[in-house]
Design a protein around this motif. Structure first.
Motif, PDB file in Angstrom:
ATOM      1  N   GLN A   1       0.832  -1.202   0.000  1.00 49.63           N
ATOM      2  CA  GLN A   1       0.000   0.000   0.000  1.00 49.63           C
ATOM      3  C   GLN A   1       0.872   1.259   0.000  1.00 49.63           C
ATOM      4  O   GLN A   1       0.575   2.218  -0.711  1.00 49.63           O
ATOM      5  N   LEU A   2       1.939   1.262   0.787  1.00 53.48           N
ATOM      6  CA  LEU A   2       2.833   2.424   0.826  1.00 53.48           C
ATOM      7  C   LEU A   2       3.500   2.650  -0.525  1.00 53.48           C
ATOM      8  O   LEU A   2       3.589   3.797  -0.999  1.00 53.48           O
ATOM      9  N   CYS A   3       3.959   1.582  -1.143  1.00 55.64           N
ATOM     10  CA  CYS A   3       4.594   1.696  -2.462  1.00 55.64           C
ATOM     11  C   CYS A   3       3.595   2.201  -3.493  1.00 55.64           C
ATOM     12  O   CYS A   3       3.912   3.079  -4.300  1.00 55.64           O
ATOM     13  N   PHE A   4       2.384   1.675  -3.459  1.00 52.20           N
ATOM     14  CA  PHE A   4       1.351   2.093  -4.406  1.00 52.20           C
ATOM     15  C   PHE A   4       1.044   3.579  -4.218  1.00 52.20           C
ATOM     16  O   PHE A   4       0.963   4.340  -5.185  1.00 52.20           O
ATOM     17  N   THR A   5       0.894   4.004  -2.958  1.00 52.03           N
ATOM     18  CA  THR A   5       0.596   5.412  -2.666  1.00 52.03           C
ATOM     19  C   THR A   5       1.739   6.309  -3.131  1.00 52.03           C
ATOM     20  O   THR A   5       1.510   7.345  -3.759  1.00 52.03           O
ATOM     21  N   TYR A   6       2.958   5.906  -2.845  1.00 49.50           N
ATOM     22  CA  TYR A   6       4.127   6.688  -3.256  1.00 49.50           C
ATOM     23  C   TYR A   6       4.214   6.797  -4.776  1.00 49.50           C
ATOM     24  O   TYR A   6       4.394   7.877  -5.325  1.00 49.50           O
ATOM     25  N   LEU A   7       4.065   5.665  -5.446  1.00 50.80           N
ATOM     26  CA  LEU A   7       4.163   5.684  -6.908  1.00 50.80           C
ATOM     27  C   LEU A   7       3.022   6.475  -7.536  1.00 50.80           C
ATOM     28  O   LEU A   7       3.220   7.192  -8.514  1.00 50.80           O
ATOM     29  N   SER A   8       1.836   6.368  -6.979  1.00 53.16           N
ATOM     30  CA  SER A   8       0.691   7.120  -7.503  1.00 53.16           C
ATOM     31  C   SER A   8       0.917   8.611  -7.363  1.00 53.16           C
ATOM     32  O   SER A   8       0.681   9.373  -8.300  1.00 53.16           O
ATOM     33  N   SER A   9       1.405   9.036  -6.212  1.00 53.29           N
ATOM     34  CA  SER A   9       1.654  10.471  -6.012  1.00 53.29           C
ATOM     35  C   SER A   9       2.812  10.944  -6.870  1.00 53.29           C
ATOM     36  O   SER A   9       2.799  12.077  -7.370  1.00 53.29           O
TER      37      SER A   9
END
Length: 60
Positions: free
Chosen positions: A45-53
């Protein structure tokens, strides 16, 4: 044989653990597996959030 098929006369299983100790070790392994799965989920989830932002920032 006094105990079950896999037990010797002292109630020990082939691993050198008593049935109670064996059950305790199994619970520990399941608990560790659940924790590992939870950590994996959070990291994903953290990686997804970081990559999305990061992608949104680069598109602007």
């Amino acid at each position: 044989m006094i105990g079950g098929q896999d037990e010797d006369s002292c109630g020990k299983i082939g691993t050198g653990e008593t049935p109670h100790e064996e059950a305790h070790l199994s619970r520990g392994k399941r608990s560790l597996a659940r924790k590992s799965t939870a950590v994996h989920f959070v990291m994903s989830q953290l990686c997804f959030t970081y990559l999305s932002s990061t992608l949104k920032t680069k598109q602007i």
